[in-house]
Motif scaffolding. Structure first.
Motif, PDB file in Angstrom:
ATOM      1  N   MET A 122       0.522  14.497 -12.058  1.00  0.00           N
ATOM      2  CA  MET A 122       1.895  14.640 -11.600  1.00  0.00           C
ATOM      3  C   MET A 122       2.547  13.272 -11.502  1.00  0.00           C
ATOM      4  SD  MET A 122       1.918  17.694  -8.835  1.00  0.00           S
ATOM      5  CE  MET A 122       0.927  16.854  -7.637  1.00  0.00           C
ATOM      6  N   LEU A 123       1.891  12.262 -12.089  1.00  0.00           N
ATOM      7  CA  LEU A 123       2.452  10.916 -12.043  1.00  0.00           C
ATOM      8  C   LEU A 123       3.760  10.853 -12.813  1.00  0.00           C
ATOM      9  CD1 LEU A 123       2.142   8.015 -11.199  1.00  0.00           C
ATOM     10  CD2 LEU A 123       0.785   7.600 -13.260  1.00  0.00           C
ATOM     11  N   LYS A 124       3.783  11.449 -14.008  1.00  0.00           N
ATOM     12  CA  LYS A 124       4.989  11.492 -14.812  1.00  0.00           C
ATOM     13  C   LYS A 124       5.392  12.954 -15.038  1.00  0.00           C
ATOM     14  CE  LYS A 124       3.921   7.246 -17.314  1.00  0.00           C
ATOM     15  NZ  LYS A 124       3.693   6.638 -18.645  1.00  0.00           N
ATOM     16  N   PRO A 125       6.605  13.325 -14.679  1.00  0.00           N
ATOM     17  CA  PRO A 125       7.042  14.708 -14.887  1.00  0.00           C
ATOM     18  C   PRO A 125       6.910  15.115 -16.347  1.00  0.00           C
ATOM     19  CG  PRO A 125       8.612  13.510 -13.511  1.00  0.00           C
ATOM     20  CD  PRO A 125       7.658  12.494 -14.060  1.00  0.00           C
ATOM     21  N   ALA A 126       6.408  16.320 -16.556  1.00  0.00           N
ATOM     22  CA  ALA A 126       6.281  16.826 -17.928  1.00  0.00           C
ATOM     23  C   ALA A 126       7.643  17.245 -18.453  1.00  0.00           C
ATOM     24  CB  ALA A 126       5.327  18.003 -17.947  1.00  0.00           C
ATOM     25  N   LYS A 127       7.874  17.014 -19.746  1.00  0.00           N
ATOM     26  CA  LYS A 127       9.167  17.351 -20.330  1.00  0.00           C
ATOM     27  C   LYS A 127       9.172  18.751 -20.934  1.00  0.00           C
ATOM     28  CE  LYS A 127      10.272  12.524 -21.404  1.00  0.00           C
ATOM     29  NZ  LYS A 127      10.584  11.552 -22.487  1.00  0.00           N
ATOM     30  N   GLN A 151       0.833  -1.209   0.000  1.00  0.00           N
ATOM     31  CA  GLN A 151       0.000   0.000   0.000  1.00  0.00           C
ATOM     32  C   GLN A 151       0.864   1.255   0.000  1.00  0.00           C
ATOM     33  OE1 GLN A 151      -2.776  -0.903   3.300  1.00  0.00           O
ATOM     34  NE2 GLN A 151      -4.407  -0.823   1.765  1.00  0.00           N
ATOM     35  N   LYS A 152       2.007   1.208   0.654  1.00  0.00           N
ATOM     36  CA  LYS A 152       2.929   2.352   0.602  1.00  0.00           C
ATOM     37  C   LYS A 152       3.335   2.654  -0.828  1.00  0.00           C
ATOM     38  CE  LYS A 152       5.246   2.272   5.109  1.00  0.00           C
ATOM     39  NZ  LYS A 152       6.542   2.056   5.803  1.00  0.00           N
ATOM     40  N   ALA A 153       3.515   1.588  -1.611  1.00  0.00           N
ATOM     41  CA  ALA A 153       3.959   1.753  -2.995  1.00  0.00           C
ATOM     42  C   ALA A 153       2.913   2.453  -3.853  1.00  0.00           C
ATOM     43  CB  ALA A 153       4.293   0.389  -3.596  1.00  0.00           C
ATOM     44  N   GLN A 154       1.667   2.512  -3.364  1.00  0.00           N
ATOM     45  CA  GLN A 154       0.600   3.186  -4.105  1.00  0.00           C
ATOM     46  C   GLN A 154       0.614   4.695  -3.908  1.00  0.00           C
ATOM     47  OE1 GLN A 154      -2.785   0.643  -2.471  1.00  0.00           O
ATOM     48  NE2 GLN A 154      -3.451   0.916  -4.577  1.00  0.00           N
ATOM     49  N   THR A 181       2.270  19.543   6.741  1.00  0.00           N
ATOM     50  CA  THR A 181       1.825  18.163   6.537  1.00  0.00           C
ATOM     51  C   THR A 181       2.357  17.659   5.203  1.00  0.00           C
ATOM     52  OG1 THR A 181      -0.224  18.520   7.791  1.00  0.00           O
ATOM     53  CG2 THR A 181      -0.187  16.651   6.257  1.00  0.00           C
ATOM     54  N   GLU A 182       3.045  16.536   5.221  1.00  0.00           N
ATOM     55  CA  GLU A 182       3.464  15.901   3.973  1.00  0.00           C
ATOM     56  C   GLU A 182       2.246  15.188   3.394  1.00  0.00           C
ATOM     57  OE1 GLU A 182       6.508  14.752   1.113  1.00  0.00           O
ATOM     58  OE2 GLU A 182       6.516  16.199   2.750  1.00  0.00           O
ATOM     59  N   VAL A 183       1.788  15.630   2.245  1.00  0.00           N
ATOM     60  CA  VAL A 183       0.563  15.107   1.660  1.00  0.00           C
ATOM     61  C   VAL A 183       0.891  14.096   0.562  1.00  0.00           C
ATOM     62  CG1 VAL A 183      -1.564  15.685   0.404  1.00  0.00           C
ATOM     63  CG2 VAL A 183      -0.706  17.206   2.207  1.00  0.00           C
ATOM     64  N   PHE A 184       0.153  12.989   0.563  1.00  0.00           N
ATOM     65  CA  PHE A 184       0.346  11.936  -0.425  1.00  0.00           C
ATOM     66  C   PHE A 184      -0.968  11.658  -1.146  1.00  0.00           C
ATOM     67  CE2 PHE A 184       3.699  11.344   2.587  1.00  0.00           C
ATOM     68  CZ  PHE A 184       4.786  10.872   1.858  1.00  0.00           C
ATOM     69  N   ARG A 185      -0.840  11.328  -2.422  1.00  0.00           N
ATOM     70  CA  ARG A 185      -1.991  10.920  -3.216  1.00  0.00           C
ATOM     71  C   ARG A 185      -1.939   9.416  -3.412  1.00  0.00           C
ATOM     72  NH1 ARG A 185      -1.507  13.123  -8.870  1.00  0.00           N
ATOM     73  NH2 ARG A 185      -0.293  11.232  -9.167  1.00  0.00           N
ATOM     74  N   VAL A 186      -3.074   8.752  -3.252  1.00  0.00           N
ATOM     75  CA  VAL A 186      -3.154   7.315  -3.483  1.00  0.00           C
ATOM     76  C   VAL A 186      -3.328   7.070  -4.978  1.00  0.00           C
ATOM     77  CG1 VAL A 186      -4.378   5.170  -2.972  1.00  0.00           C
ATOM     78  CG2 VAL A 186      -4.210   6.964  -1.217  1.00  0.00           C
ATOM     79  N   GLU A 187      -2.355   6.412  -5.586  1.00  0.00           N
ATOM     80  CA  GLU A 187      -2.408   6.110  -7.018  1.00  0.00           C
ATOM     81  C   GLU A 187      -3.208   4.828  -7.220  1.00  0.00           C
ATOM     82  OE1 GLU A 187      -1.474   8.125  -9.118  1.00  0.00           O
ATOM     83  OE2 GLU A 187       0.110   9.368  -8.301  1.00  0.00           O
ATOM     84  N   TRP A 188      -4.520   4.972  -7.185  1.00  0.00           N
ATOM     85  CA  TRP A 188      -5.368   3.776  -7.263  1.00  0.00           C
ATOM     86  C   TRP A 188      -5.592   3.300  -8.686  1.00  0.00           C
ATOM     87  CZ3 TRP A 188     -10.002   4.270  -9.883  1.00  0.00           C
ATOM     88  CH2 TRP A 188     -10.485   5.570 -10.076  1.00  0.00           C
ATOM     89  N   ASP A 189      -5.269   4.133  -9.668  1.00  0.00           N
ATOM     90  CA  ASP A 189      -5.447   3.736 -11.066  1.00  0.00           C
ATOM     91  C   ASP A 189      -4.386   4.412 -11.914  1.00  0.00           C
ATOM     92  OD1 ASP A 189      -6.318   2.796 -13.445  1.00  0.00           O
ATOM     93  OD2 ASP A 189      -8.187   3.915 -13.503  1.00  0.00           O
ATOM     94  N   ILE A 190      -3.182   3.878 -11.882  1.00  0.00           N
ATOM     95  CA  ILE A 190      -2.059   4.547 -12.527  1.00  0.00           C
ATOM     96  C   ILE A 190      -2.110   4.463 -14.045  1.00  0.00           C
ATOM     97  CG2 ILE A 190      -0.550   4.195 -10.556  1.00  0.00           C
ATOM     98  CD1 ILE A 190       0.754   1.893 -12.052  1.00  0.00           C
ATOM     99  N   ASP A 191      -3.023   3.664 -14.589  1.00  0.00           N
ATOM    100  CA  ASP A 191      -3.097   3.519 -16.039  1.00  0.00           C
ATOM    101  C   ASP A 191      -4.094   4.467 -16.692  1.00  0.00           C
ATOM    102  OD1 ASP A 191      -1.215   1.468 -16.080  1.00  0.00           O
ATOM    103  OD2 ASP A 191      -2.750  -0.021 -15.592  1.00  0.00           O
TER     104      ASP A 191
END
Length: 296
Positions: free
Chosen positions: A182-187, A141-144, A160-170
């Protein structure tokens, strides 16, 4: 320790305006009732319904995250359209853990307040949580979780360190708290800021911008609430980063979110579009405002 979840329906005002109070009220009641059962199936206890949302507590933080993910996936796989038309139902969720005091069936405490603030900050289809929850989760779950950086939640003195749960990375259109993935840095991203007839553009190869009262600032804003070098914006780690170095703080409003991210000697990512209020809330009289827009 108790884990608290706030789950809110996105855009409920529009649903009531479109369907009318009676029909919309019946729909929301049915929806929250169905969501309550899902939370209960994951060992959650619904403390109370909040009109267009739910307040739920869990003994185990992993169960809380699993329940939230289950609901988001269910709404994605089987969209629900209020009244059979319009946009599908979307939920925004906040999860926090900590000491909770129960009085007459209701729950109080810092974790309750923080979970509510995280839900306010979340975007559609999003689950936000904190470092405290992350530390207690099992490895899978940490990996999400994806860090959104340090943020000041309204009413809290500490960052507060805020985290987003990546429940659907596709997902092709990955909705985030600021409305842009923000899943993949923009080039080839670019940032545009404007205030008082001035407009500046920063790309991924540009130098750091400064906002402040000083005439030497990249964007000069002459207001007593603005420090000489109030804030900086730079491209770092694949994102535009706004850093506050002021005396009075910086308020950042993302998209149509009403709750600001408040920075005091800390920083956050700038994505999507919104407003930066220097030295005060935007509701203050003649607040010194800077508009921003990020294009990936």
């Amino acid at each position: 320790m108790t884990t608290v979840v706030f789950a809110d329906l996105v855009g409920s005002t529009g649903i009531f305006e479109r369907l009318g109070d009676e029909t919309a009220g019946r729909f929301v009641t049915q929806l929250t009732g169905a969501l309550s059962k899902t939370f209960e199936q994951h060992s959650g206890r619904v403390v109370k319904l909040l009109g267009d949302g739910l307040f739920v507590v869990f003994v185990n933080e992993g169960d809380a995250i699993e329940a939230c993910v289950s609901i988001q996936k269910r709404l994605q796989e089987k969209p629900i359209h209020p009244g059979g038309t319009g946009n599908a139902v979307q939920m925004q969720m906040g999860v926090e853990t900590g000491e909770v005091v129960e009085i007459d069936g209701d729950c109080y405490g810092d974790a309750v307040n923080s979970a509510a603030r995280l839900a306010d900050l979340a975007g559609a289809d999003q689950i936000l949580t904190s470092q405290r929850v992350r530390d207690l989760l099992p490895p899978l779950q940490k990996a999400q979780l994806r860090s959104l950086g340090p943020m000041y939640l309204r009413g809290k003195q500490e960052v507060t360190e805020v985290f987003r749960v990546e429940w659907d990375i596709d997902r092709d259109a990955d909705a985030t708290v600021m409305g842009v993935s923000m899943l993949k840095p923009a080039k080839d991203a670019s940032l545009e800021i404007s205030a008082l007839g001035q407009t500046l553009r920063l790309d991924t190869r540009g130098d750091k911008l400064t906002l402040g009262r000083a005439t030497t600032a990249s964007l000069s804003v002459n207001d007593s609430r603005v420090s000489r070098v109030h804030a900086t914006i730079e491209w770092r780690g694949g994102h535009f980063v706004l850093g506050d170095g002021s005396s009075f703080g910086t308020w950042v409003y993302f998209g149509n979110q009403t709750e600001p991210v408040v920075l005091r000697r800390t920083e956050c990512y700038l994505v999507g579009q919104g407003q930066i209020s220097l030295g005060c809330e935007r509701e203050a009289e003649e607040a010194p405002m800077v508009m921003f827009s990020v294009k990936a």
